[in-house]
Design an enzyme around this catalytic site. Structure first.
Site, PDB file in Angstrom:
ATOM      1  N   GLY A 149       2.355   4.814  -5.744  1.00  0.00           N
ATOM      2  CA  GLY A 149       3.396   3.766  -5.032  1.00  0.00           C
ATOM      3  C   GLY A 149       4.194   4.407  -3.949  1.00  0.00           C
ATOM      4  O   GLY A 149       5.443   3.801  -3.510  1.00  0.00           O
TER       5      GLY A 149
ATOM      6  N   GLU B  87      -0.835  -4.129 -14.422  1.00  0.00           N
ATOM      7  CA  GLU B  87      -0.130  -3.132 -13.533  1.00  0.00           C
ATOM      8  C   GLU B  87       1.080  -3.990 -13.013  1.00  0.00           C
ATOM      9  O   GLU B  87       1.046  -4.787 -11.902  1.00  0.00           O
ATOM     10  CB  GLU B  87      -1.042  -2.817 -12.307  1.00  0.00           C
ATOM     11  CG  GLU B  87      -0.273  -1.988 -11.141  1.00  0.00           C
ATOM     12  CD  GLU B  87      -1.377  -1.400  -9.958  1.00  0.00           C
ATOM     13  OE1 GLU B  87      -2.309  -1.934  -9.849  1.00  0.00           O
ATOM     14  OE2 GLU B  87      -0.874  -0.777  -9.219  1.00  0.00           O
TER      15      GLU B  87
ATOM     16  N   ARG C  66      -3.368   6.298  -3.164  1.00  0.00           N
ATOM     17  CA  ARG C  66      -2.945   7.149  -2.045  1.00  0.00           C
ATOM     18  C   ARG C  66      -2.724   8.861  -2.286  1.00  0.00           C
ATOM     19  O   ARG C  66      -3.007   9.654  -1.640  1.00  0.00           O
ATOM     20  CB  ARG C  66      -1.614   6.538  -1.424  1.00  0.00           C
ATOM     21  CG  ARG C  66      -1.929   5.363  -0.691  1.00  0.00           C
ATOM     22  CD  ARG C  66      -0.805   4.731  -0.241  1.00  0.00           C
ATOM     23  NE  ARG C  66      -0.039   4.073  -1.392  1.00  0.00           N
ATOM     24  CZ  ARG C  66       0.990   3.186  -1.484  1.00  0.00           C
ATOM     25  NH1 ARG C  66       1.834   3.178  -0.197  1.00  0.00           N
ATOM     26  NH2 ARG C  66       1.513   2.591  -2.579  1.00  0.00           N
TER      27      ARG C  66
ATOM     28  N   ARG D  69      -5.539   2.172   6.181  1.00  0.00           N
ATOM     29  CA  ARG D  69      -5.981   3.585   5.792  1.00  0.00           C
ATOM     30  C   ARG D  69      -6.642   4.124   7.087  1.00  0.00           C
ATOM     31  O   ARG D  69      -6.371   5.281   7.664  1.00  0.00           O
ATOM     32  CB  ARG D  69      -6.464   3.743   4.402  1.00  0.00           C
ATOM     33  CG  ARG D  69      -5.682   3.253   3.375  1.00  0.00           C
ATOM     34  CD  ARG D  69      -4.664   4.035   2.873  1.00  0.00           C
ATOM     35  NE  ARG D  69      -4.120   3.393   1.666  1.00  0.00           N
ATOM     36  CZ  ARG D  69      -2.878   2.460   1.815  1.00  0.00           C
ATOM     37  NH1 ARG D  69      -2.494   2.305   2.761  1.00  0.00           N
ATOM     38  NH2 ARG D  69      -2.541   1.781   0.841  1.00  0.00           N
TER      39      ARG D  69
ATOM     40  N   LYS E  76      -0.411   0.337 -16.366  1.00  0.00           N
ATOM     41  CA  LYS E  76      -0.448   1.161 -14.789  1.00  0.00           C
ATOM     42  C   LYS E  76       0.932   0.975 -14.449  1.00  0.00           C
ATOM     43  O   LYS E  76       1.245  -0.210 -13.542  1.00  0.00           O
ATOM     44  CB  LYS E  76      -1.434   0.796 -14.096  1.00  0.00           C
ATOM     45  CG  LYS E  76      -1.505   1.360 -12.721  1.00  0.00           C
ATOM     46  CD  LYS E  76      -2.499   1.182 -12.110  1.00  0.00           C
ATOM     47  CE  LYS E  76      -2.792   1.823 -10.380  1.00  0.00           C
ATOM     48  NZ  LYS E  76      -3.880   2.087 -10.191  1.00  0.00           N
TER      49      LYS E  76
HETATM   50  P1  13P Z   1      -1.162   4.025  -5.376  1.00  0.00           P
HETATM   51  O1  13P Z   1      -1.192   4.801  -6.148  1.00  0.00           O
HETATM   52  O2  13P Z   1      -1.277   3.822  -3.727  1.00  0.00           O
HETATM   53  O3  13P Z   1       0.267   3.308  -5.386  1.00  0.00           O
HETATM   54  O4  13P Z   1      -2.178   2.831  -5.533  1.00  0.00           O
HETATM   55  C1  13P Z   1      -2.174   2.509  -6.722  1.00  0.00           C
HETATM   56  C2  13P Z   1      -3.067   1.218  -6.994  1.00  0.00           C
HETATM   57  O5  13P Z   1      -3.800   0.956  -7.420  1.00  0.00           O
HETATM   58  C3  13P Z   1      -2.178  -0.121  -6.456  1.00  0.00           C
HETATM   59  O6  13P Z   1      -2.621  -1.415  -6.953  1.00  0.00           O
END
Ligand code: 13P
Length: 338
Positions: A257, A172, A288, A31, A214
């Site tokens: 994502g 997640e 992101r 990043r 998530k």
């Molecule tokens: P993103 O929202 O960038 O996909 O990241 C979420 C996340 O915590 C990935 O593990």
């Protein structure tokens, strides 16, 4: 149980979501490289400071997922980050998986072995909830049943260990957006993945009312032609969740994502304006999609700190509005939101 109940109460708040600021050292380096900044302990601290001390973050964010390194770093005011969050009534959480490992050309998640011991250390540092990410890649032969079942079993074991140590687990399962697959394929894979996850949680005896899901949204592959529109993404995502997620689950907080910040906000908002009753709190846990505009505005320069913090808060505000169906596309062009 009281502890878990309280953490759920503090995290699941109308109009608020969870910020994922748990990029590993490797991901943080990626990043920072995108804005031409070298990744060092200090630049990573500066960047976390920018995000976590953004003015009034607590109006839109109920909890923040941190990376282990950040637990021991301090804000510009000399306050340890978990303590800073606690003072503004934001719940500190921690990413506890140790990243991915290969299995027959697919990926599994590492970190179950010493999870209990690590949670005790993380508890002392002030964190109260955890995150574990499993990934599923869509291609002709994947995800395989082997990976779907293995990831589901590991997510369930992780959730159980979290409960034993008083942590609310964020579960997640991320169906990756990479590829040229259709939204229908994504729907079928997501449904299979979520069914396996909730079956495994049930088998382990995990109390669903003390976990947060998530998931990824049901969406066309990033490289697909004729990608599904906002309406279709929202409808198919809600349909898939209704078909797989028990009603006693308190909250669904999506990952972004690889969607653009605008897409992630529009999709979430649409789910709340379909006129369908959603049995769970439905919100965000973006990394992101919340941070990208701030990162771009900052460029590693002190003089951009305030502008970058405002860019972050703006995105947080827009997503907060999306969780109650009050976001409008025109807001993207308004300087002052609300
Ligand atoms: P993103 O929202 O960038 O996909 O990241 C979420 C996340 O915590 C990935 O593990």
């Amino acid at each position: 149980m009281q502890e878990l109940k309280q953490t759920i109460k503090d995290l699941v708040v109308v109009g608020k979501g969870i910020l994922a600021a748990d990029e590993s050292v490797k991901t943080a380096a990626k990043r920072l490289a995108s804005i031409g900044v070298e990744s060092t302990d200090e630049t990573r601290r500066q960047y976390r400071n920018l995000i976590l001390t953004a003015p009034e973050i607590e109006k839109y964010i109920s909890g923040v997922i941190l990376f282990e390194e950040t637990l021991h770093q301090k804000s510009n005011d000399g306050v340890l980050f978990p303590e800073h969050l606690r003072r503004i009534w934001v719940v500190p959480g921690i990413k506890v998986d140790n990243g991915l490992a290969e299995l027959n050309g697919e990926q599994i998640t590492k970190g179950l072995d010493d999870l209990g011991e690590r949670l005790e250390v993380f508890k002392k540092a002030g964190t109260r909830f955890a995150k574990w990410r499993a990934v599923y890649s869509i291609s002709e032969n994947t995800p395989s049943d082997l990976i779907i079942n293995r990831n589901a079993a590991d997510l369930a074991k992780y959730a159980k260990i979290c409960h034993q140590h008083g942590f609310v687990p964020i579960v997640e399962p991320e169906v990756l957006i990479d590829g040229a697959h259709s939204i229908e394929t994504c729907y079928n894979v997501s449904e299979k993945v979520l069914k396996a996850v909730f079956n495994a949680l049930k088998k382990e005896g995990v109390k669903i009312e003390y976990i947060i899901l998530k998931p990824s949204m049901v969406i066309s592959g990033k490289q697909a032609i004729n990608r599904a529109n906002v309406d279709e993404v929202a409808k198919k995502t809600v349909k898939c969740l209704k078909a797989t997620v028990p009603e006693e689950l308190p909250s669904i907080n999506f990952l972004s994502g690889g969607q653009t910040p605008q897409e992630a906000t529009a999709h979430l908002n649409k789910m709340h304006t379909l006129g369908e009753k959603l049995p769970w709190h439905v919100s965000f846990s973006y990394a992101r999609a919340l941070q990208e505009p701030a990162l771009e505005a900052w460029k590693g320069k002190d003089e951009n700190l305030h502008t970058a913090q405002m860019a972050f808060i703006r995105r947080a505000k827009l997503n907060s509005l999306a969780t109650i169906g009050k976001y409008r596309e025109e807001m993207e062009n308004e300087i002052e939101v609300m």
